[in-house]
Enzyme design. Sequence first.
Site, PDB file in Angstrom:
ATOM      1  N   TYR A  11     -11.470  -0.833  -0.883  1.00  8.85           N
ATOM      2  CA  TYR A  11     -11.573  -0.288   0.567  1.00  8.85           C
ATOM      3  C   TYR A  11     -10.427   0.889   0.318  1.00  8.85           C
ATOM      4  O   TYR A  11     -10.064   1.094   1.678  1.00  8.85           O
ATOM      5  CB  TYR A  11     -11.998  -0.977   1.382  1.00  8.85           C
ATOM      6  CG  TYR A  11     -11.065  -2.454   2.078  1.00  8.85           C
ATOM      7  CD1 TYR A  11     -10.328  -2.645   1.232  1.00  8.85           C
ATOM      8  CD2 TYR A  11     -10.513  -1.731   3.357  1.00  8.85           C
ATOM      9  CE1 TYR A  11      -8.900  -3.554   1.724  1.00  8.85           C
ATOM     10  CE2 TYR A  11      -9.802  -2.042   3.776  1.00  8.85           C
ATOM     11  CZ  TYR A  11      -8.928  -3.679   2.924  1.00  8.85           C
ATOM     12  OH  TYR A  11      -7.704  -4.479   3.804  1.00  8.85           O
ATOM     13  N   ARG A  12      -9.686   0.765   0.147  1.00  7.23           N
ATOM     14  CA  ARG A  12      -8.165   0.825   0.455  1.00  7.23           C
ATOM     15  C   ARG A  12      -7.278   0.689  -0.269  1.00  7.23           C
ATOM     16  O   ARG A  12      -7.372  -0.245  -2.102  1.00  7.23           O
ATOM     17  CB  ARG A  12      -7.793   0.266   1.242  1.00  7.23           C
ATOM     18  CG  ARG A  12      -6.282  -0.142   2.630  1.00  7.23           C
ATOM     19  CD  ARG A  12      -5.959  -0.822   3.113  1.00  7.23           C
ATOM     20  NE  ARG A  12      -5.051  -0.726   4.354  1.00  7.23           N
ATOM     21  CZ  ARG A  12      -4.474  -1.917   4.594  1.00  7.23           C
ATOM     22  NH1 ARG A  12      -5.586  -2.586   5.488  1.00  7.23           N
ATOM     23  NH2 ARG A  12      -3.289  -1.784   5.581  1.00  7.23           N
ATOM     24  N   TYR A  18       0.759  -0.803   0.170  1.00  9.37           N
ATOM     25  CA  TYR A  18      -0.382   0.498  -0.275  1.00  9.37           C
ATOM     26  C   TYR A  18       0.488   0.868   0.098  1.00  9.37           C
ATOM     27  O   TYR A  18       0.306   2.391  -0.047  1.00  9.37           O
ATOM     28  CB  TYR A  18      -0.977   0.350   1.590  1.00  9.37           C
ATOM     29  CG  TYR A  18      -2.069  -1.184   1.033  1.00  9.37           C
ATOM     30  CD1 TYR A  18      -2.769  -0.773  -0.155  1.00  9.37           C
ATOM     31  CD2 TYR A  18      -2.110  -2.230   2.260  1.00  9.37           C
ATOM     32  CE1 TYR A  18      -3.717  -1.872   0.205  1.00  9.37           C
ATOM     33  CE2 TYR A  18      -3.813  -2.922   2.020  1.00  9.37           C
ATOM     34  CZ  TYR A  18      -4.531  -2.726   0.680  1.00  9.37           C
ATOM     35  OH  TYR A  18      -4.865  -4.132   0.848  1.00  9.37           O
TER      36      TYR A  18
END
Lengths: 124, 516
Positions: B472-473, B95
């Site tokens: 969601y991310r 991420y």
Amino acid sequence: MNGIQARALIALGSALVLTACGTKTDQPKTGAGGGQKVTYLGKESIPKDKAEMVFQQTCMACHATGVGPVITGRDLPPEAIKMFVRNGNRAMPAFTEAMIDNETLDRVAQMVSTSKAPAPQPAQ
Amino acid sequence: MTDQTQQALPQGVSAQQFEAALAKLRGLLGADRVLTSDEQLAPYCKVMMSAPDEEHRPGAAILATTVEEVQGVLKICNEFKTPVWPISTGRNFGYGSAAPGTRGQIVLDLKHMNKIIEVDPVLCTALVEPGVTYQQLWNYLKENDIPLWLSCPAPSAIAGPVGNTVDRGVGYTPYGEHFMMQCGMEVVLATGEVLRTGMGGVEKSNTWQVFKWGYGPYLDGIFTQSNYGVVTKMGLWLMPAPPAYKPFSIRYESTDDIELIVETLRPLRIAGIIPNAFVIANVMWEAAAIIPRSKYYDGDGVTPPSVLAEIQKKEGVGAWNVYAALYGTPEQIEVNWNIIKSAVEKSGKGRFITEEEAGNTEPFKYRAQLMRGDMTLQEFGLYRWRGGGGSMWFAPVSQAKGSETKAQMELAESILNEYGLDYVGEFIVGMRDMHHVVDVLFDRSNPEETKKAHECFGKLLAEFGKRGYAVYRVNTGFMEEAANLYGPVKREVDRKLKRALDPNGILAPGKSGIFI
């Protein structure tokens, strides 16, 4: 990266070809509190020494479980080990000074460098 | 001044302005806690995503150890209009890791704020600082013989509860929806004010970690996946160690079984018969935990179906592999186990594997550890599947319906395969939703493959978006694209909040697509 570091990295890189692919381990189960004896990666207690803790709970979490290559018992140069820890290498994450301070890293690198080879696993 | 700081400046900040800010930061923190050399910054630059390193290179990293220091840092950053990117443990692999969202931001590293302030074994709560890792908390519970369990994501040992929760990460226990189990925050605002959410603002209150909502608007949510403040303390609820624990797996042989799996197990999850955030992992996810792809396939591109069939057969893994667990007294477990067995048998497919049968073998072993919140890094095996250190999580939210699951799986697979990449996927089953988590794995040392992975990820976001599916991310290379999926009004409200709370825009500009 200076020349010595680059050479150390190359030397270690060629040594650390990912070879591990074991599917079974023979390690004690972790405890769940409630009076059970706690064991982790072969140790019967949580290490008190900072370097030992990093070695057992971080390095060995990958390098003794078949996820990363075996690093013990290979006479790996401490400088090269430190380079890998600080820079990461492909799948291996990098670790900042805030996570592992320089003094602890020196000791961890020595521990890995002078470690004995892991006991051979029985054939699966 | 170093070459590094000259090279990586935040947008709109001059070298003189940046150096002046660093000089003041050295005065506040000491020179040894203001890191600017290439060597010191190297660990903050290591990313796994497809975006170029240079776009996410920090200008410096600074280490704060107290709330007062964080306040001081923000004061200086406001003075010099210099942005900071706060991290807790910086382990947001796939991420963006520890690197800032845009080039030149100063990483505000809170790893040294690592106090476990309180663990209440009676109310089963904890209050921790951002630098606390799951391993540290796990050690604390064991050393003090406190029978509480954690819920952690797969990189458990080296990640931490604050970072994971404020990025709305999930785990695998009944407490797997981590933000739901969070209770009370302390947040340093860009103005330097210190906000305590929930009951935390009430003088002499002892209910900060037991009642989430407080009074008036509930604020904790706006400090997750945002850039409105620096979370310096967080409360969380911990699960009492149950008297008995029964992890199990259900193996399915065909890829087409996904629809049936979801339809069979969803009612059991909603009814609480299966209490944990159970997973449904595909063959490659399952195999990656135990072997590199090269054991069966040395070629480029997508792993051929014939190879996957061989892996299934020889490694004893399913096309889909369910991992779930039961918790409670032996009597409770027995009742629920019989309900689950009966439902699966009635469906006509699926083979149960219990802990007794699996013994100490992987991947069952690490799944059982994750579902009880124990420390394991076994799932890092995913990163050696193709090798090369490239990984981006593509994580669209899905309804927990079989038809939806199948549609998303097929769409993801077809797009990934178009770029020569594998569909390595897992569904984490929430209360009503599923986090469809796909690890977009690629060889980051290969520029051509990295470029393809980048294009592929963009297409995944766009094509899923057209069909009403959003992540969601997302990694820091694709925050704009992800934010756009949620519509202009949402973006405008996000921006209004940003302008109100951080008028100079010094906190993590660009996080979740939010700028002033």
